[in-house]
Motif scaffolding. Structure first.
Motif, PDB file in Angstrom:
ATOM      1  N   UNK A 199       0.588  -0.950  -0.230  1.00  0.00           N
ATOM      2  CA  UNK A 199      -0.134  -0.044   0.118  1.00  0.00           C
ATOM      3  C   UNK A 199       0.947   1.189   0.053  1.00  0.00           C
ATOM      4  N   UNK A 200       0.588   2.210  -0.641  1.00  0.00           N
ATOM      5  CA  UNK A 200       1.190   3.527  -0.898  1.00  0.00           C
ATOM      6  C   UNK A 200       1.399   4.029   0.502  1.00  0.00           C
ATOM      7  N   UNK A 201       0.540   4.016   1.253  1.00  0.00           N
ATOM      8  CA  UNK A 201       0.679   4.645   2.699  1.00  0.00           C
ATOM      9  C   UNK A 201       1.662   4.413   3.339  1.00  0.00           C
ATOM     10  N   UNK A 202       2.133   3.193   3.217  1.00  0.00           N
ATOM     11  CA  UNK A 202       3.246   2.562   3.906  1.00  0.00           C
ATOM     12  C   UNK A 202       4.743   3.495   3.666  1.00  0.00           C
ATOM     13  N   UNK A 203       4.716   4.184   2.630  1.00  0.00           N
ATOM     14  CA  UNK A 203       5.904   5.105   2.401  1.00  0.00           C
ATOM     15  C   UNK A 203       5.353   6.479   2.594  1.00  0.00           C
ATOM     16  N   UNK A 204       4.224   6.792   2.857  1.00  0.00           N
ATOM     17  CA  UNK A 204       3.698   8.131   2.809  1.00  0.00           C
ATOM     18  C   UNK A 204       3.565   8.629   1.666  1.00  0.00           C
ATOM     19  N   UNK A 205       3.323   7.900   0.574  1.00  0.00           N
ATOM     20  CA  UNK A 205       2.827   8.255  -0.797  1.00  0.00           C
ATOM     21  C   UNK A 205       1.472   8.327  -0.930  1.00  0.00           C
ATOM     22  N   UNK A 206       0.887   9.813  -0.993  1.00  0.00           N
ATOM     23  CA  UNK A 206      -0.276  10.175  -0.855  1.00  0.00           C
ATOM     24  C   UNK A 206      -1.049  10.799  -1.819  1.00  0.00           C
ATOM     25  N   UNK A 207      -0.242  10.541  -2.813  1.00  0.00           N
ATOM     26  CA  UNK A 207      -0.615  11.103  -4.199  1.00  0.00           C
ATOM     27  C   UNK A 207      -1.728  10.297  -5.060  1.00  0.00           C
ATOM     28  N   UNK A 208      -2.906  10.897  -5.445  1.00  0.00           N
ATOM     29  CA  UNK A 208      -4.051   9.975  -6.221  1.00  0.00           C
ATOM     30  C   UNK A 208      -4.190   8.797  -5.764  1.00  0.00           C
ATOM     31  N   UNK A 209      -4.652   8.750  -4.466  1.00  0.00           N
ATOM     32  CA  UNK A 209      -5.094   7.399  -3.946  1.00  0.00           C
ATOM     33  C   UNK A 209      -6.564   7.584  -3.575  1.00  0.00           C
ATOM     34  N   UNK A 210      -7.323   6.265  -4.179  1.00  0.00           N
ATOM     35  CA  UNK A 210      -8.887   6.295  -4.142  1.00  0.00           C
ATOM     36  C   UNK A 210      -9.615   7.107  -4.880  1.00  0.00           C
ATOM     37  N   UNK A 211     -10.711   7.415  -4.569  1.00  0.00           N
ATOM     38  CA  UNK A 211     -11.619   8.500  -5.673  1.00  0.00           C
ATOM     39  C   UNK A 211     -11.084   9.798  -5.274  1.00  0.00           C
ATOM     40  N   UNK A 212     -11.216  10.634  -6.700  1.00  0.00           N
ATOM     41  CA  UNK A 212     -10.884  11.803  -6.697  1.00  0.00           C
ATOM     42  C   UNK A 212     -11.756  12.820  -7.815  1.00  0.00           C
ATOM     43  N   UNK A 213     -12.044  13.799  -7.713  1.00  0.00           N
ATOM     44  CA  UNK A 213     -12.986  14.622  -8.863  1.00  0.00           C
ATOM     45  C   UNK A 213     -12.606  16.183  -8.649  1.00  0.00           C
ATOM     46  N   UNK A 214     -12.852  16.606  -9.866  1.00  0.00           N
ATOM     47  CA  UNK A 214     -12.654  18.308  -9.855  1.00  0.00           C
ATOM     48  C   UNK A 214     -13.609  18.907 -10.932  1.00  0.00           C
ATOM     49  N   UNK A 215     -13.763  20.217 -10.754  1.00  0.00           N
ATOM     50  CA  UNK A 215     -14.713  21.139 -11.418  1.00  0.00           C
ATOM     51  C   UNK A 215     -14.059  22.242 -11.818  1.00  0.00           C
ATOM     52  N   UNK A 216     -14.012  22.832 -13.007  1.00  0.00           N
ATOM     53  CA  UNK A 216     -13.410  24.191 -13.492  1.00  0.00           C
ATOM     54  C   UNK A 216     -14.374  24.904 -14.179  1.00  0.00           C
ATOM     55  N   UNK A 217     -14.742  26.045 -13.810  1.00  0.00           N
ATOM     56  CA  UNK A 217     -15.436  27.098 -14.514  1.00  0.00           C
ATOM     57  C   UNK A 217     -14.339  28.154 -15.437  1.00  0.00           C
ATOM     58  N   UNK A 218     -14.675  28.136 -16.535  1.00  0.00           N
ATOM     59  CA  UNK A 218     -13.705  28.762 -17.454  1.00  0.00           C
ATOM     60  C   UNK A 218     -14.583  30.028 -18.243  1.00  0.00           C
ATOM     61  N   UNK A 219     -13.899  31.276 -18.346  1.00  0.00           N
ATOM     62  CA  UNK A 219     -14.614  32.321 -18.902  1.00  0.00           C
ATOM     63  C   UNK A 219     -13.731  32.689 -20.032  1.00  0.00           C
ATOM     64  N   UNK A 220     -14.312  32.439 -21.350  1.00  0.00           N
ATOM     65  CA  UNK A 220     -13.586  32.624 -22.776  1.00  0.00           C
ATOM     66  C   UNK A 220     -12.169  32.222 -22.934  1.00  0.00           C
ATOM     67  N   UNK A 221     -11.822  31.298 -22.280  1.00  0.00           N
ATOM     68  CA  UNK A 221     -10.482  30.728 -22.411  1.00  0.00           C
ATOM     69  C   UNK A 221      -9.540  31.804 -21.662  1.00  0.00           C
ATOM     70  N   UNK A 222      -9.998  32.895 -21.098  1.00  0.00           N
ATOM     71  CA  UNK A 222      -9.055  33.816 -20.444  1.00  0.00           C
ATOM     72  C   UNK A 222      -8.706  33.378 -18.937  1.00  0.00           C
ATOM     73  N   UNK A 223      -9.661  32.896 -18.255  1.00  0.00           N
ATOM     74  CA  UNK A 223      -9.310  32.507 -16.872  1.00  0.00           C
ATOM     75  C   UNK A 223     -10.546  31.856 -16.154  1.00  0.00           C
ATOM     76  N   UNK A 224     -10.321  31.421 -14.930  1.00  0.00           N
ATOM     77  CA  UNK A 224     -11.699  30.905 -14.334  1.00  0.00           C
ATOM     78  C   UNK A 224     -11.171  30.336 -12.802  1.00  0.00           C
ATOM     79  N   UNK A 225     -11.976  29.413 -12.300  1.00  0.00           N
ATOM     80  CA  UNK A 225     -12.090  28.784 -11.044  1.00  0.00           C
ATOM     81  C   UNK A 225     -11.715  27.513 -10.940  1.00  0.00           C
ATOM     82  N   UNK A 226     -11.553  26.727  -9.926  1.00  0.00           N
ATOM     83  CA  UNK A 226     -11.361  25.299  -9.913  1.00  0.00           C
ATOM     84  C   UNK A 226     -11.703  24.948  -8.383  1.00  0.00           C
ATOM     85  N   UNK A 227     -12.366  23.708  -8.262  1.00  0.00           N
ATOM     86  CA  UNK A 227     -12.596  23.063  -7.163  1.00  0.00           C
ATOM     87  C   UNK A 227     -12.254  21.467  -7.130  1.00  0.00           C
ATOM     88  N   UNK A 228     -11.572  20.957  -6.177  1.00  0.00           N
ATOM     89  CA  UNK A 228     -11.390  19.433  -6.417  1.00  0.00           C
ATOM     90  C   UNK A 228     -11.268  18.906  -5.131  1.00  0.00           C
TER      91      UNK A 228
END
Length: 285
Positions: A199-228
């Motif tokens: 298991x990755x947790x045995x070496x403190x590898x915590x990156x991308x383990x289990x279920x994950x998800x994200x949302x991004x709102x973008x305005x005209x390719x100029x910028x935006x906001x993200x939540x994950x």
């Protein structure tokens, strides 16, 4: 509220929003100027299963505070600077190289080097529910007891236009919680770590383990906001694209509390020589 309950609420909130986004009508164009901390097209920690119609290369730098560090280098977490270089080798294969620098440990210099790959399995289909599907994987280090950024994950990504100027991008993924141990060593608790799967947790590898998800709102390719939700906690960010999306500036709120920043330079690989571009321009005059 219990921390574990908060984590599950965050996961299911993102799951619900992702599927709602898939039901909204209208397709969007690819927005690939934003990258996650390891340099993949993505959000904050999590990647997108998304590809440009043009082959791209990118380089960048992202800061990560100690409280949310992901590279357990030299048996400890520290403030991190993550350098990356990413290249689209084919329309379905991407190679990503990372190097870690720890400002708090100057004697180390550039620390761990990490190489991983992205493979596109399914291309998003316009005007349907079908998302982009990609897998991300790291080759086993046969001569090493640990790879603190090793990850194997699958990600589904969908784009939808929700207004003339606004687009929503949603991703849902799962990271395998185990990795391959190359040689016998000790884990984070100084207990034997034998060759084989662990298991990755045995070496403190915590990156991308289990279920994950994200949302991004973008305005005209100029910028935006993200939540994950990256499997550990909630993160938010904002970005701005400059110079026709060649440069992306990003500010992240890790854990919704600790700030970090990133800058990415994107270069298309299918640009014709200057002479041919000038001839083409004259031909249209």
């Amino acid at each position: 509220m219990n921390v574990q309950i908060k984590q599950w609420l965050g996961k299911y909130l993102l799951l619900s929003l992702f599927f709602v986004g898939c039901l909204i009508s209208g397709m969007s164009t690819d927005l690939l100027a934003q990258h996650n901390v390891l340099g993949k097209p993505g959000y904050i920690f999590t990647p997108k299963g998304q590809w440009s119609e043009r082959p791209m290369a990118s380089v960048g730098l992202v800061s990560i505070p100690q409280a949310h560090a992901i590279n357990h280098f030299m048996g400890r977490f520290s403030d991190e600077l993550m350098y990356h270089a990413t290249v689209d080798v084919t329309p379905f294969l991407r190679i990503n190289l990372n190097m870690t620098y720890l400002p708090q440990v100057p004697r180390i210099g550039i620390g761990d080097r990490h190489l991983d790959f992205s493979l596109r399995l399914l291309k998003e289909k316009e005007d349907t529910w079908r998302p982009d599907v990609s897998v991300f994987f790291t080759l086993p280090q046969l001569n090493s007891p640990a790879d603190y950024l090793s990850h194997q994950a699958i990600v589904l990504t969908k784009n939808r236009k929700i207004h003339d100027s606004w687009e929503i991008t949603g991703s849902l993924g799962y990271g395998v919680p185990v990795f391959w141990v190359g040689t016998e060593a000790l884990d984070k608790n100084r207990e034997p770590l034998l060759p084989g799967f662990a298991r990755k947790e045995r070496i403190n590898n915590l990156y991308l383990t289990g279920l994950f998800g994200a949302l991004q709102m973008s305005y005209q390719n100029l910028g935006g906001f993200m939540l994950e939700h990256d499997g550990r906690g909630m993160h938010a960010g904002a970005f701005a694209n400059l110079w026709k999306e060649r440069i992306s500036l990003q500010v992240n709120a890790y854990g919704l509390r600790h700030l970090g920043a990133g800058i990415h330079l994107n270069v298309p690989l299918d640009v014709k020589p200057r002479e041919l571009r000038r001839l083409k321009t004259k031909a249209h005059e």
